[in-house]
Design a protein around this motif. Structure first.
Motif, mmCIF file in Angstrom:
data_model
loop_
_atom_site.group_PDB
_atom_site.id
_atom_site.type_symbol
_atom_site.label_atom_id
_atom_site.label_comp_id
_atom_site.label_asym_id
_atom_site.label_seq_id
_atom_site.Cartn_x
_atom_site.Cartn_y
_atom_site.Cartn_z
ATOM 1 N N ILE A 189 91.259 2.731 50.476
ATOM 2 C CA ILE A 189 91.584 1.888 49.323
ATOM 3 C C ILE A 189 90.361 1.757 48.402
ATOM 4 O O ILE A 189 90.468 1.861 47.176
ATOM 5 N N ALA A 190 89.203 1.548 49.011
ATOM 6 C CA ALA A 190 87.977 1.399 48.221
ATOM 7 C C ALA A 190 87.625 2.684 47.495
ATOM 8 O O ALA A 190 87.230 2.669 46.316
ATOM 9 N N TYR A 191 87.747 3.814 48.157
ATOM 10 C CA TYR A 191 87.435 5.092 47.517
ATOM 11 C C TYR A 191 88.405 5.362 46.362
ATOM 12 O O TYR A 191 88.007 5.890 45.314
ATOM 13 N N ALA A 192 89.670 5.021 46.553
ATOM 14 C CA ALA A 192 90.646 5.202 45.475
ATOM 15 C C ALA A 192 90.285 4.334 44.267
ATOM 16 O O ALA A 192 90.380 4.788 43.109
ATOM 17 N N ALA A 193 89.854 3.101 44.527
ATOM 18 C CA ALA A 193 89.453 2.214 43.433
ATOM 19 C C ALA A 193 88.229 2.757 42.702
ATOM 20 O O ALA A 193 88.129 2.695 41.469
ATOM 21 N N LEU A 194 87.287 3.319 43.451
ATOM 22 C CA LEU A 194 86.093 3.903 42.828
ATOM 23 C C LEU A 194 86.455 5.130 41.991
ATOM 24 O O LEU A 194 85.840 5.382 40.944
ATOM 25 N N ALA A 195 87.458 5.883 42.418
ATOM 26 C CA ALA A 195 87.895 7.040 41.632
ATOM 27 C C ALA A 195 88.434 6.599 40.271
ATOM 28 O O ALA A 195 88.189 7.260 39.255
ATOM 29 N N VAL A 196 89.152 5.483 40.247
ATOM 30 C CA VAL A 196 89.659 4.944 38.980
ATOM 31 C C VAL A 196 88.509 4.430 38.120
ATOM 32 O O VAL A 196 88.474 4.633 36.904
ATOM 33 N N GLN A 197 87.549 3.781 38.744
ATOM 34 C CA GLN A 197 86.437 3.185 38.004
ATOM 35 C C GLN A 197 85.465 4.224 37.456
ATOM 36 O O GLN A 197 85.013 4.134 36.315
ATOM 37 N N TYR A 198 85.125 5.229 38.277
ATOM 38 C CA TYR A 198 84.066 6.164 37.891
ATOM 39 C C TYR A 198 84.575 7.448 37.233
ATOM 40 O O TYR A 198 83.805 8.099 36.510
ATOM 41 N N ARG A 199 85.807 7.843 37.488
ATOM 42 C CA ARG A 199 86.476 8.946 36.794
ATOM 43 C C ARG A 199 85.627 10.217 36.681
ATOM 44 O O ARG A 199 85.379 10.724 35.585
ATOM 45 N N PRO A 200 85.137 10.752 37.778
ATOM 46 C CA PRO A 200 84.359 11.993 37.679
ATOM 47 C C PRO A 200 85.223 13.156 37.194
ATOM 48 O O PRO A 200 86.411 13.239 37.509
ATOM 49 N N ARG A 201 84.617 14.030 36.431
ATOM 50 C CA ARG A 201 85.272 15.255 35.941
ATOM 51 C C ARG A 201 84.803 16.393 36.835
ATOM 52 O O ARG A 201 83.631 16.749 36.809
ATOM 53 N N ILE A 202 85.714 16.925 37.610
ATOM 54 C CA ILE A 202 85.346 17.829 38.705
ATOM 55 C C ILE A 202 85.681 19.265 38.352
ATOM 56 O O ILE A 202 86.784 19.576 37.894
ATOM 57 N N THR A 203 84.711 20.144 38.565
ATOM 58 C CA THR A 203 84.930 21.581 38.473
ATOM 59 C C THR A 203 84.489 22.217 39.789
ATOM 60 O O THR A 203 83.706 21.637 40.541
ATOM 61 N N TYR A 204 85.004 23.414 40.045
ATOM 62 C CA TYR A 204 84.740 24.108 41.307
ATOM 63 C C TYR A 204 84.159 25.487 41.031
ATOM 64 O O TYR A 204 84.523 26.146 40.045
ATOM 65 N N ALA A 205 83.291 25.935 41.914
ATOM 66 C CA ALA A 205 82.920 27.341 41.926
ATOM 67 C C ALA A 205 84.157 28.170 42.263
ATOM 68 O O ALA A 205 85.123 27.661 42.856
ATOM 69 N N ASP A 206 84.156 29.446 41.883
ATOM 70 C CA ASP A 206 85.304 30.306 42.158
ATOM 71 C C ASP A 206 85.632 30.299 43.653
ATOM 72 O O ASP A 206 84.778 30.596 44.492
ATOM 73 N N GLY A 207 86.844 29.936 43.971
ATOM 74 C CA GLY A 207 87.316 29.941 45.352
ATOM 75 C C GLY A 207 86.913 28.737 46.169
ATOM 76 O O GLY A 207 87.302 28.613 47.339
ATOM 77 N N ALA A 208 86.149 27.807 45.571
ATOM 78 C CA ALA A 208 85.599 26.699 46.359
ATOM 79 C C ALA A 208 86.675 25.725 46.839
ATOM 80 O O ALA A 208 86.639 25.280 47.989
ATOM 81 N N ARG A 209 87.622 25.387 45.968
ATOM 82 C CA ARG A 209 88.637 24.414 46.367
ATOM 83 C C ARG A 209 89.458 24.940 47.540
ATOM 84 O O ARG A 209 89.691 24.224 48.526
ATOM 85 N N THR A 210 89.877 26.184 47.465
ATOM 86 C CA THR A 210 90.665 26.777 48.550
ATOM 87 C C THR A 210 89.849 26.875 49.833
ATOM 88 O O THR A 210 90.347 26.574 50.927
ATOM 89 N N ALA A 211 88.582 27.297 49.706
ATOM 90 C CA ALA A 211 87.732 27.432 50.887
ATOM 91 C C ALA A 211 87.450 26.079 51.530
ATOM 92 O O ALA A 211 87.429 25.958 52.762
ATOM 93 N N LEU A 212 87.243 25.062 50.701
ATOM 94 C CA LEU A 212 86.987 23.722 51.229
ATOM 95 C C LEU A 212 88.214 23.189 51.960
ATOM 96 O O LEU A 212 88.105 22.652 53.074
ATOM 97 N N ALA A 213 89.380 23.344 51.355
ATOM 98 C CA ALA A 213 90.612 22.892 52.006
ATOM 99 C C ALA A 213 90.827 23.643 53.320
ATOM 100 O O ALA A 213 91.250 23.051 54.327
ATOM 101 N N GLY A 214 90.509 24.941 53.327
ATOM 102 C CA GLY A 214 90.664 25.718 54.554
ATOM 103 C C GLY A 214 89.724 25.266 55.652
ATOM 104 O O GLY A 214 90.121 25.163 56.822
#
Length: 245
Positions: A30-55
């Motif tokens: 709950i706290a992390y979700a609230a911080l996401a609303v408050q801080y609103r980071p703009r996230i980009t990934y290196a090529d293939g990073a999101r898939t590799a991280l999820a894997g």
């Protein structure tokens, strides 16, 4: 176990406590979700990073998350980033190394404990000789938590960057020692570098540019060799965050 005072003189009791401390995972989410609303980071990934991280997370891989350190708000930017990336999966199962001063005020300590933090006694505050024994125990605890399936977030520069925010400060061997201790316990965590940029000095910490690198799954070598790997990989993530700001 009673909650110990976080002081260098009391480091043995401190690390006995944080060897097993577990925050309320629902409250953390709950706290992390609230911080996401408050801080609103703009996230980009290196090529293939999101898939590799999820894997890696799907395979149960422990992570060592290395983040550059620019302001006292970086931990909140990181928490907001975790909520908005595949790292949401390990909220409540991630330890965050944090300077001991953050554990002094009771209200602040409740927040920092909720984030899963482990105190670090820094040589810049207490002297290198005074913190050496505490530091060894802290690294043992961090490695044990990794071996038990937790992930670990580290600001490996050790202090806020008061110089050029585009250039990573020196990464010392501490992160390398944690990898080495983990390996001895049969754990092979992956390294994931996350770069943060707040743009120009004085621009504020909301809507930071955050760049997530590709996980490095084979991390081995002497502690200083690992530190140099982290230096290169994290600098690349910082470069990505700056470019995407």
């Amino acid at each position: 176990m009673s909650i110990p005072e976080v002081s260098l003189d009391n480091y043995e009791a401190v690390y006995r406590y944080y060897r097993d401390h577990q925050q309320n995972r629902l409250v953390a989410r709950i706290a992390y979700a609230a911080l996401a609303v408050q801080y609103r980071p703009r996230i980009t990934y290196a090529d293939g990073a999101r898939t590799a991280l999820a894997g890696a997370l799907g395979a149960g891989k422990a992570l060592v998350i290395a983040v550059n350190h620019l302001t006292e708000s970086d931990q909140f930017t990181l928490a907001a980033t975790a909520w908005r990336t595949p790292l949401r999966r390990v909220i409540g199962r991630t330890r965050v190394l944090a300077k001991d001063e953050l554990f002094v005020d009771p209200a602040q300590r409740r927040k920092i404990d909720m984030m899963g933090s482990i105190p670090v006694f820094r040589s810049k505050n207490h002297g290198l000789r005074a913190v050496s024994d505490a530091g060894r125990v802290m690294m043992d605890v961090a490695a044990e938590r990794l071996a038990r399936g937790d992930s670990l977030a580290i600001f490996p520069e050790g202090t806020c960057n008061a110089g050029d925010p585009r250039e990573l400060q020196h990464v010392n061997s501490g992160i390398g020692h944690i990898f080495a201790r983990s390996e001895k316990l049969g754990c092979t965590p992956a390294l994931i570098s996350i770069g943060i940029s707040y743009g120009q000095v004085g621009a504020g910490v909301k809507s930071a540019s955050v760049f997530v690198g590709v996980p490095v799954e084979e991390v081995s070598g002497k502690p200083m060799e690992v530190a140099r790997l982290v230096q290169r990989d994290l600098q690349s993530a910082v470069d990505g965050a700056v470019a995407a700001y």
